[in-house]
Design an enzyme around this catalytic site. Sequence first.
Site, PDB file in Angstrom:
ATOM      1  N   TYR A 189      13.513  96.776 -27.608  1.00 37.39           N
ATOM      2  CA  TYR A 189      13.095  96.709 -26.209  1.00 37.39           C
ATOM      3  C   TYR A 189      13.586  97.946 -25.453  1.00 37.39           C
ATOM      4  CZ  TYR A 189      11.940  91.720 -26.798  1.00 37.39           C
ATOM      5  OH  TYR A 189      11.405  90.525 -27.204  1.00 37.39           O
ATOM      6  N   LEU A 240       3.188  82.365 -20.186  1.00 35.14           N
ATOM      7  CA  LEU A 240       2.160  82.669 -19.192  1.00 35.14           C
ATOM      8  C   LEU A 240       1.012  83.486 -19.780  1.00 35.14           C
ATOM      9  CD1 LEU A 240       4.421  83.522 -16.108  1.00 35.14           C
ATOM     10  CD2 LEU A 240       3.423  81.331 -16.769  1.00 35.14           C
TER      11      LEU A 240
END
Length: 344
Positions: free
Chosen positions: A55, A208
Amino acid sequence: MKTGSLGRTGIHVSRYCLGTMMFGPAGNADPDDCHRIIRRALDAGINFVDTADVYGYSETETIVGKALKGRRDDVVLATKFSGQMGGDPNRRGASRRWIITAVEESLRRLQVDHIDLYQIHHFDPATDLEETLSALSDLVTSGKVRAVGSSSFLASDIVEAQWASERRGLVRLRTEQPSYSILSREIERDVLPVCERYGMGVITWSPLAWGLLTGKYRDGQNGADSPSRAQWGPRHMTDPDKYAAVEKLADVAASAGISMTHMALSFVTTHPAVTAAIIGPRTTEQLDDLLAAADTVLTDEVLDRIDEIATPGTNIGCTDIGYTPSSLTVASQRRRAAADRSSA
């Protein structure tokens, strides 16, 4: 914030896990703001933080480590390995050689002496699972890692890993981190039942659906205004089948008097196999909205309407997975050689 047991590890974690992929160059490039968001999440009752060495091109772990200064003992800290870290072909994967190096680099960036949950970010078909589990067992024995898990594994990979652990007396995978949302329900068919069978905790990412289930992107808008979505989810942000489903789901949420975001998060945590849903805010405002969903409880009527739109055990549109096996991506593994076909 409600808590639940992380599989059979005896570790208790909040129902929301703070995902950190948006902290750093891929999302929020302001480290100080990222620190504030992380601490705000902890103050709100989240005790579970997930990151990965890849990341932010390795910057995210450094951001997380600084934010947890003075609060490390209150946090269940998870990170992942196996993604490509630089040009060297050996700085990736799940070999013993790389695992021993990767964990030391993550510990240094996080500024901690142990990792609570160390996860194989993606299945590595080039490495024998026993090789991987043996190295992870040594990390647990040494105290550098408390528990180990997988991410985006197929059900068959999970079963193979469990059998390898039993045969060789190696550390077991205690958790799985799959993609799961109203639009991506394929894991209900096999991954979730397998995790339940082996007593594994489940930490789901993208509840989501790359932001589609916020309701912000409608009527074919592709969401390219967001750098993170442009990088991580372009296929998902242009899928017409998903947009059609989103329109129907928006009506369900409106009828129930709740936001689409809150409905989507509550849906994920409703499944009995799910331990925690990963939320990945980029801003404080996004975090506050996500936290507000914690008290949302969906009725059977709402869940039934969701099932009518998104059939249980199936995905809508392109697949939301983090790993596609080579048996699907390499043509030669799906087709006999031309010479063999012509002589058949």
